[in-house]
Scaffold this motif. Structure first.
Motif, PDB file in Angstrom:
ATOM      1  N   ALA A   1       0.000   7.210   1.050  1.00  0.00           N
ATOM      2  CA  ALA A   1      -0.014   5.809   1.504  1.00  0.00           C
ATOM      3  C   ALA A   1      -0.953   5.649   2.700  1.00  0.00           C
ATOM      4  N   ALA A   2      -0.902   6.631   3.606  1.00  0.00           N
ATOM      5  CA  ALA A   2      -1.779   6.573   4.791  1.00  0.00           C
ATOM      6  C   ALA A   2      -3.242   6.638   4.358  1.00  0.00           C
TER       7      ALA A   2
ATOM      8  N   SER B   1       0.071   5.397  10.442  1.00  0.00           N
ATOM      9  CA  SER B   1       0.575   5.021   9.116  1.00  0.00           C
ATOM     10  C   SER B   1       1.843   5.790   8.788  1.00  0.00           C
ATOM     11  N   LEU B   2       1.870   7.060   9.131  1.00  0.00           N
ATOM     12  CA  LEU B   2       3.061   7.866   8.815  1.00  0.00           C
ATOM     13  C   LEU B   2       4.304   7.277   9.469  1.00  0.00           C
ATOM     14  N   VAL B   3       4.119   6.738  10.674  1.00  0.00           N
ATOM     15  CA  VAL B   3       5.290   6.191  11.372  1.00  0.00           C
ATOM     16  C   VAL B   3       5.323   4.659  11.297  1.00  0.00           C
TER      17      VAL B   3
ATOM     18  N   ALA C   1      -6.915  11.136  13.157  1.00  0.00           N
ATOM     19  CA  ALA C   1      -5.539  11.659  13.201  1.00  0.00           C
ATOM     20  C   ALA C   1      -4.587  10.583  13.727  1.00  0.00           C
ATOM     21  N   VAL C   2      -5.055   9.838  14.730  1.00  0.00           N
ATOM     22  CA  VAL C   2      -4.227   8.761  15.288  1.00  0.00           C
ATOM     23  C   VAL C   2      -3.956   7.695  14.228  1.00  0.00           C
ATOM     24  N   GLY C   3      -5.001   7.324  13.477  1.00  0.00           N
ATOM     25  CA  GLY C   3      -4.839   6.311  12.430  1.00  0.00           C
ATOM     26  C   GLY C   3      -3.862   6.762  11.362  1.00  0.00           C
ATOM     27  N   ILE C   4      -3.998   8.003  10.947  1.00  0.00           N
ATOM     28  CA  ILE C   4      -3.107   8.520   9.894  1.00  0.00           C
ATOM     29  C   ILE C   4      -1.675   8.621  10.422  1.00  0.00           C
ATOM     30  N   TYR C   5      -1.544   9.154  11.631  1.00  0.00           N
ATOM     31  CA  TYR C   5      -0.198   9.302  12.190  1.00  0.00           C
ATOM     32  C   TYR C   5       0.489   7.930  12.316  1.00  0.00           C
TER      33      TYR C   5
ATOM     34  N   VAL D   1       0.837  -1.192   0.000  1.00  0.00           N
ATOM     35  CA  VAL D   1       0.000   0.000   0.000  1.00  0.00           C
ATOM     36  C   VAL D   1       0.876   1.247   0.000  1.00  0.00           C
ATOM     37  N   SER D   2       2.002   1.147   0.686  1.00  0.00           N
ATOM     38  CA  SER D   2       2.862   2.325   0.789  1.00  0.00           C
ATOM     39  C   SER D   2       4.128   2.160  -0.060  1.00  0.00           C
TER      40      SER D   2
END
Ligand code: F6P
Length: 623
Positions: free
Chosen positions: A123-124, A520-522, A514-518, A61-62
């Motif tokens: 990707a997120a 993914s970012l990390v 925001a937690v879900g996206i963050y 996905v990413s």
């Protein structure tokens, strides 16, 4: 609580012998629910078309992620008023329908950084789309993650789940209406109405309901709510004592997704004891919210509790506020739960855009990444300037820290990720720790929560010419924001018009996303919590050791004359010399509660202690 020196004052050799068998405390009866209104179709099996967000799929996905981690290249913050105003206007996010604003201008990210992060965000977003479509977004636990469907059932990945969500919401509304209207009455007072809710649960099974009650319950709710969210006996006693005779008109809601959390089970057993002592039938006032066929569910079913509501395996505890967990307590307090769901749904919609600057959850995640360098290097201080939002920080503490605080990333690398959250409210905290925030160690960024409406219309007055009490609160917020920024302390500001069911629903949804996206970012799994198991397991081992200690002491205390034991002797007879420190703590705790007596010595020098039990049980009660 007795001090350690106080507990050493009992003198040897007072003891009594009990030759009759006593029932073990653990044999206390578990109690009861009926759910005529809900049916549970069998859950469809995952088929091989179900997308599992395993590390490899997540990587796929990413796939276009850049090799290196974007790292904030921090320069001094913009201080020119004109440039800052342009930045404010350029980046200001507004959700018109919700009346919600997000100001990220006081976080110093650069345009280059935003560009560098773009592939990660895309990707997120893709991962989030897959999650919303029903992918196994929690690979470790093999679970879908579906809290977004709770407020928009049409998004559920199959008709079965859609029906489950809708049936549950209907059942919650119907039950709450019947209780509030007096159609469902307290058993001991057929003329009366239920007056209180006692909610028993912990973590995600308490924090959302607590936050929402504090934020939204009217001054005179139809049912007043109290919480037992710990296994602290004094805390439990306090809640029960505060209810007093109104225990008879109290609905007890026992909330546990797993249905087996020890603190919640203990709370239930304590409350049931209080019911027995008051001559009340717990089952007629008990409600369970838990997964189908959990221990709690089975207990409630067998004992015929007043009602049972389902918790779904695809909803995590910390994202369960919009499930029966949060909705039932809220509805019983007269809170408009459909408005809460509507606010969350509107916010979810806004968060589905893949344009970062138009996506409020992505903007928050961007700020978190920038401010904490994507590794949690700075803490997030949550400062709502509104008393009713006091518990928002505590609620977010679990949502963020249990989700982000992880040892390993999705590829199995040790990363020790996290984002520390704390805070209470402004301006109160200005008179506590803001001194350190402005001048002390620079290890945080702030999120201000601003509420524009000070009071309901028609109630305001000027306590000095041209200035209301609310103007002071506003001034304090703006002043603190400026004063911190002047010292290079970054901040985000979330602004809502009023604290309403809709805006609270929206804020919960904003942070959930925001937690879900963050995450993914990390590159971490936001939806499991492997770390909390270690503490639970260790607690179980302590209690098992305590039983061995009791058995050893019991044997020695049944001798004639009584044989007080040193800690070394206890440890040796328990075959646990390596656990001597824990044995000391167990004995000190038992002595403080009059369950062990210190014959000799002082707790200040543990080696001097000799201990025995004041009672002797001939049956092997503790074996
Ligand atoms: O709802 P349950 O299963 O009782 O769990 C309560 C809480 O315990 C935790 O599992 C952590 O111990 C949380 O994630 C959860 O919200």
């Amino acid at each position: 609580m007795a001090s350690v020196s106080g507990i050493c004052s009992s003198s040897y050799p007072f003891k009594s012998k009990h030759f009759t068998a006593r029932s073990s405390p653990s044999s206390t009866i578990m109690p009861s629910f009926r759910i005529d209104s809900l049916t549970f179709p069998t859950r469809p099996k995952l088929d091989d078309r179900t997308l599992v967000l395993t590390p490899s799929v997540a990587r796929e996905v990413s796939a276009d992620l850049s090799k290196s981690d974007p790292s904030p290249k921090k320069k001094g913050l913009e201080k020119d008023p004109g440039a800052l105003w342009r930045r404010y206007v350029d980046w200001l996010y507004q959700h018109k329908e919700l009346g919600l604003f997000l100001d990220v201008s006081r976080i110093g990210f650069s345009e280059e950084f935003v560009e560098e992060m773009e592939p990660r965000f895309q990707a997120a977003f893709r991962a989030m789309q897959e999650l919303e479509k029903g992918a196994i977004a929690n690979p470790d636990e093999g679970r879908m993650v579906g809290h977004y469907w709770l407020r928009s059932s049409k998004l559920a990945p199959n008709p079965f789940l859609k029906l489950q969500i809708e049936n549950t919401l209907e059942a919650v509304c119907k039950f709450a209406e019947d209780v509030v209207s007096g159609k469902i009455k307290p058993p001991s007072s057929p003329e009366g109405r239920f007056t209180h809710v006692l909610s028993v649960g912990i973590g995600g099974s308490a924090l959302g309901p607590q936050f929402v009650a504090e934020a939204l319950a009217p001054d005179n709710p139809p049912l007043k709510i109290r919480f037992i969210d710990n296994t602290d006996p004094a805390g439990i006693d306090h809640q029960i004592a505060q209810l007093g005779p109104e225990l008879a008109s109290t609905i007890v809601i026992v909330i546990s997704k797993s249905g087996g959390t020890p603190e919640t089970r203990n709370g239930l057993l304590e409350v049931q004891k209080a019911f027995r002592e008051a001559g009340l039938d717990f089952a007629k006032q008990g409600v369970a919210i838990t997964q189908e066929n959990s221990l709690l569910d089975n207990t409630a079913r067998i004992e015929g509790w007043l009602a049972r509501f389902p918790m779904f395996d695809w909803v995590g505890g910390r994202t369960s506020e919009m499930s029966a967990v949060g909705l039932l307590p809220a509805a019983l307090q007269g809170i408009d739960i459909r408005e809460m769901l509507a606010g969350a749904s509107l916010m979810d919609e806004a968060n589905r855009t893949t344009v970062v600057r138009n996506n409020p959850a992505a903007l928050l995640a961007l700020c978190w990444y920038w401010a904490s360098e994507g590794v949690g290097s700075k803490d997030m201080v949550i400062l709502p300037y509104k008393d009713s939002l006091l518990l928002f920080s505590r609620y977010l503490q679990q949502l963020v820290m249990e989700s982000i605080g992880k040892e390993f990333d999705l590829d199995g690398n040790r990363v020790n990720q996290g984002l520390t959250v704390y805070g209470n409210k402004g301006s109160t905290d200005q008179h506590a720790y803001i001194q350190q925030l402005r001048e002390g160690v620079h290890n945080f960024f702030v999120t201000f929560i601003e509420v524009l409406r000070d009071r309901p219309p028609g109630h305001d007055w000027e306590l000095e010419p041209g200035v209301t009490c609310g103007d002071y609160l506003f001034g304090m917020l703006q002043g603190t924001r400026s004063a911190l920024y002047a010292k290079d302390r970054e901040s985000v500001t979330v602004t809502v018009q009023e604290v309403t069911a809709r805006s609270v629903g929206a804020m919960i949804a904003l942070y959930e996303r925001a937690v879900g996206i963050y995450a993914s970012l990390v590159n971490i799994n936001a939806y499991h919590q492997p770390g909390v198991e270690a503490g639970k397991k260790a607690a179980g081992e302590v209690l098992a050791l305590q039983k061995r200690v009791l058995a050893v002491l019991n044997e020695a205390s049944c001798k004639e004359p009584v044989e007080p034991l040193t800690l070394d002797e206890v440890a040796e007879r328990c075959h646990a010399p390596e656990d001597i420190e824990m044995i000391y703590k167990i004995i000190a705790h038992m002595a403080a509660n009059d369950r062990a007596l210190i014959a000799e010595g002082s707790c200040g020098s543990p080696r001097s202690i000799k201990v025995f039990l004041g009672e002797c049980y001939v049956d092997d009660l503790y074996a």
